[in-house]
Design a protein around this motif. Structure first.
Motif, PDB file in Angstrom:
ATOM      1  N   ASN A  37       0.829  -1.205   0.000  1.00 16.83           N
ATOM      2  CA  ASN A  37       0.000   0.000   0.000  1.00 16.83           C
ATOM      3  C   ASN A  37       0.865   1.257   0.000  1.00 16.83           C
ATOM      4  O   ASN A  37       2.077   1.197   0.261  1.00 16.83           O
ATOM      5  CB  ASN A  37      -0.943  -0.009   1.209  1.00 16.83           C
ATOM      6  N   ALA A  38       0.244   2.372  -0.300  1.00  7.29           N
ATOM      7  CA  ALA A  38       0.955   3.653  -0.406  1.00  7.29           C
ATOM      8  C   ALA A  38       1.584   4.052   0.924  1.00  7.29           C
ATOM      9  O   ALA A  38       2.705   4.578   0.948  1.00  7.29           O
ATOM     10  CB  ALA A  38       0.004   4.737  -0.911  1.00  7.29           C
ATOM     11  N   TYR A  39       0.898   3.823   2.036  1.00  7.22           N
ATOM     12  CA  TYR A  39       1.450   4.182   3.347  1.00  7.22           C
ATOM     13  C   TYR A  39       2.790   3.476   3.586  1.00  7.22           C
ATOM     14  O   TYR A  39       3.782   4.088   3.972  1.00  7.22           O
ATOM     15  CB  TYR A  39       0.462   3.825   4.466  1.00  7.22           C
ATOM     16  N   THR A  40       2.808   2.163   3.365  1.00  5.11           N
ATOM     17  CA  THR A  40       4.034   1.396   3.601  1.00  5.11           C
ATOM     18  C   THR A  40       5.155   1.884   2.694  1.00  5.11           C
ATOM     19  O   THR A  40       6.287   2.049   3.138  1.00  5.11           O
ATOM     20  CB  THR A  40       3.775  -0.102   3.383  1.00  5.11           C
ATOM     21  N   ARG A  41       4.860   2.144   1.444  1.00  4.23           N
ATOM     22  CA  ARG A  41       5.892   2.625   0.517  1.00  4.23           C
ATOM     23  C   ARG A  41       6.466   3.961   0.987  1.00  4.23           C
ATOM     24  O   ARG A  41       7.671   4.183   0.924  1.00  4.23           O
ATOM     25  CB  ARG A  41       5.319   2.707  -0.898  1.00  4.23           C
ATOM     26  N   ARG A  42       5.603   4.856   1.487  1.00  2.74           N
ATOM     27  CA  ARG A  42       6.100   6.137   2.018  1.00  2.74           C
ATOM     28  C   ARG A  42       6.933   5.900   3.276  1.00  2.74           C
ATOM     29  O   ARG A  42       7.985   6.501   3.447  1.00  2.74           O
ATOM     30  CB  ARG A  42       4.934   7.075   2.349  1.00  2.74           C
ATOM     31  N   LEU A  43       6.452   5.048   4.165  1.00  2.00           N
ATOM     32  CA  LEU A  43       7.137   4.774   5.432  1.00  2.00           C
ATOM     33  C   LEU A  43       8.549   4.258   5.210  1.00  2.00           C
ATOM     34  O   LEU A  43       9.502   4.752   5.810  1.00  2.00           O
ATOM     35  CB  LEU A  43       6.337   3.769   6.268  1.00  2.00           C
ATOM     36  N   VAL A  44       8.703   3.265   4.337  1.00  2.00           N
ATOM     37  CA  VAL A  44      10.004   2.622   4.159  1.00  2.00           C
ATOM     38  C   VAL A  44      10.874   3.301   3.111  1.00  2.00           C
ATOM     39  O   VAL A  44      12.045   2.972   2.975  1.00  2.00           O
ATOM     40  CB  VAL A  44       9.865   1.114   3.845  1.00  2.00           C
ATOM     41  N   GLY A  45      10.295   4.242   2.365  1.00  2.00           N
ATOM     42  CA  GLY A  45      11.094   5.003   1.406  1.00  2.00           C
ATOM     43  C   GLY A  45      11.410   4.269   0.121  1.00  2.00           C
ATOM     44  O   GLY A  45      12.380   4.609  -0.553  1.00  2.00           O
ATOM     45  N   HIS A  46      10.607   3.282  -0.229  1.00  2.00           N
ATOM     46  CA  HIS A  46      10.775   2.545  -1.488  1.00  2.00           C
ATOM     47  C   HIS A  46       9.453   2.621  -2.245  1.00  2.00           C
ATOM     48  O   HIS A  46       8.459   2.064  -1.786  1.00  2.00           O
ATOM     49  CB  HIS A  46      11.161   1.080  -1.251  1.00  2.00           C
ATOM     50  N   PRO A  47       9.439   3.278  -3.406  1.00  2.00           N
ATOM     51  CA  PRO A  47       8.170   3.509  -4.109  1.00  2.00           C
ATOM     52  C   PRO A  47       7.475   2.246  -4.611  1.00  2.00           C
ATOM     53  O   PRO A  47       6.285   2.292  -4.923  1.00  2.00           O
ATOM     54  CB  PRO A  47       8.556   4.416  -5.279  1.00  2.00           C
ATOM     55  N   ASP A  48       8.171   1.131  -4.653  1.00  3.14           N
ATOM     56  CA  ASP A  48       7.543  -0.111  -5.118  1.00  3.14           C
ATOM     57  C   ASP A  48       7.491  -1.176  -4.025  1.00  3.14           C
ATOM     58  O   ASP A  48       7.284  -2.355  -4.298  1.00  3.14           O
ATOM     59  CB  ASP A  48       8.289  -0.653  -6.344  1.00  3.14           C
ATOM     60  N   ALA A  49       7.658  -0.806  -2.772  1.00  6.54           N
ATOM     61  CA  ALA A  49       7.788  -1.767  -1.676  1.00  6.54           C
ATOM     62  C   ALA A  49       6.539  -2.624  -1.484  1.00  6.54           C
ATOM     63  O   ALA A  49       5.410  -2.142  -1.514  1.00  6.54           O
ATOM     64  CB  ALA A  49       8.105  -1.046  -0.372  1.00  6.54           C
ATOM     65  N   VAL A  50       6.795  -3.915  -1.281  1.00  4.47           N
ATOM     66  CA  VAL A  50       5.794  -4.890  -0.851  1.00  4.47           C
ATOM     67  C   VAL A  50       6.466  -5.695   0.259  1.00  4.47           C
ATOM     68  O   VAL A  50       7.559  -6.226   0.060  1.00  4.47           O
ATOM     69  CB  VAL A  50       5.355  -5.816  -2.006  1.00  4.47           C
ATOM     70  N   LEU A  51       5.829  -5.742   1.413  1.00  4.15           N
ATOM     71  CA  LEU A  51       6.409  -6.411   2.575  1.00  4.15           C
ATOM     72  C   LEU A  51       5.485  -7.509   3.076  1.00  4.15           C
ATOM     73  O   LEU A  51       4.263  -7.396   2.991  1.00  4.15           O
ATOM     74  CB  LEU A  51       6.602  -5.419   3.720  1.00  4.15           C
ATOM     75  N   ARG A  52       6.101  -8.556   3.617  1.00  2.00           N
ATOM     76  CA  ARG A  52       5.396  -9.549   4.420  1.00  2.00           C
ATOM     77  C   ARG A  52       5.867  -9.333   5.850  1.00  2.00           C
ATOM     78  O   ARG A  52       7.067  -9.193   6.094  1.00  2.00           O
ATOM     79  CB  ARG A  52       5.745 -10.970   3.964  1.00  2.00           C
ATOM     80  N   VAL A  53       4.925  -9.283   6.779  1.00  2.00           N
ATOM     81  CA  VAL A  53       5.240  -8.914   8.155  1.00  2.00           C
ATOM     82  C   VAL A  53       4.627  -9.928   9.116  1.00  2.00           C
ATOM     83  O   VAL A  53       3.501 -10.385   8.918  1.00  2.00           O
ATOM     84  CB  VAL A  53       4.682  -7.503   8.472  1.00  2.00           C
ATOM     85  N   ALA A  54       5.370 -10.250  10.158  1.00  2.00           N
ATOM     86  CA  ALA A  54       4.850 -11.072  11.254  1.00  2.00           C
ATOM     87  C   ALA A  54       5.175 -10.370  12.564  1.00  2.00           C
ATOM     88  O   ALA A  54       6.270  -9.838  12.745  1.00  2.00           O
ATOM     89  CB  ALA A  54       5.476 -12.463  11.241  1.00  2.00           C
TER      90      ALA A  54
END
Length: 171
Positions: A37-54
């Motif tokens: 999502n856009a929030y995560t991409r802004r947070l981590v500073g990578h415009p194409d970021a997709v993360l899996r989180v636990a």
């Protein structure tokens, strides 16, 4: 500052790391999610970021605002390369975990194939004199530490947290 929300490690394989922290170290898995999502991409500073989180928690610890202690993050995109995990490099970190018996935990984890930097060593100097500690590595070579506090310190800690089993409590 009002407190610590959680700490986080970036890992290469989320499933492998969840299994390590949950099944070997005894953390409780609280939540898993994919963040695309856009929030995560802004947070981590990578415009194409997709993360899996636990998100994982240490059982028996008081819960504050957050429901977890440890967050594991796998970058699906962009993929990263492993870094030099050497403990002496600036920016290196480790997580220390309190145990009742460092030697017994060392033996249990070593038998399960965990890599240790050293066996438990008696702490002979400093504020933790009388305890035992050793470093070991998670599946991404992140440094972790087992700490067995000296008996007088452990007794005070357990007395303050009476919901946590004391080392001398054989219930």
């Amino acid at each position: 500052m009002r407190g610590v929300w959680h700490f986080s490690f970036t890992v290469a394989d989320l499933d492998r790391s969840v299994a390590f922290y949950r099944d070997l170290l005894g953390f409780t898995l609280v939540h898993r999610q994919e963040q695309d999502n856009a929030y995560t991409r802004r947070l981590v500073g990578h415009p194409d970021a997709v993360l899996r989180v636990a998100q994982l928690a240490v059982p028996g610890q008081p819960r504050g605002v957050s429901t977890h202690d440890l967050e594991l993050v796998e970058y699906v995109r962009p993929r990263g390369r492993p870094r030099d995990p050497a403990r002496h490099l600036p920016g290196a970190a480790h997580l220390a975990l309190t145990v009742d018996d460092a030697r017994a935990e060392h033996a249990r984890l070593a038998a399960a194939g965990v890599t240790f930097v050293s066996p438990p060593a008696e702490i002979t100097a400093g504020v933790n004199t009388g305890g035992y500690a050793c470093y070991f590595l998670d599946p991404d070579a992140i440094t972790l530490e087992l700490v067995q506090p000296r008996a007088s310190v452990a007794g005070r800690v357990y007395a303050q947290n009476d919901h946590v089993r004391r080392p001398d409590d054989h219930r």
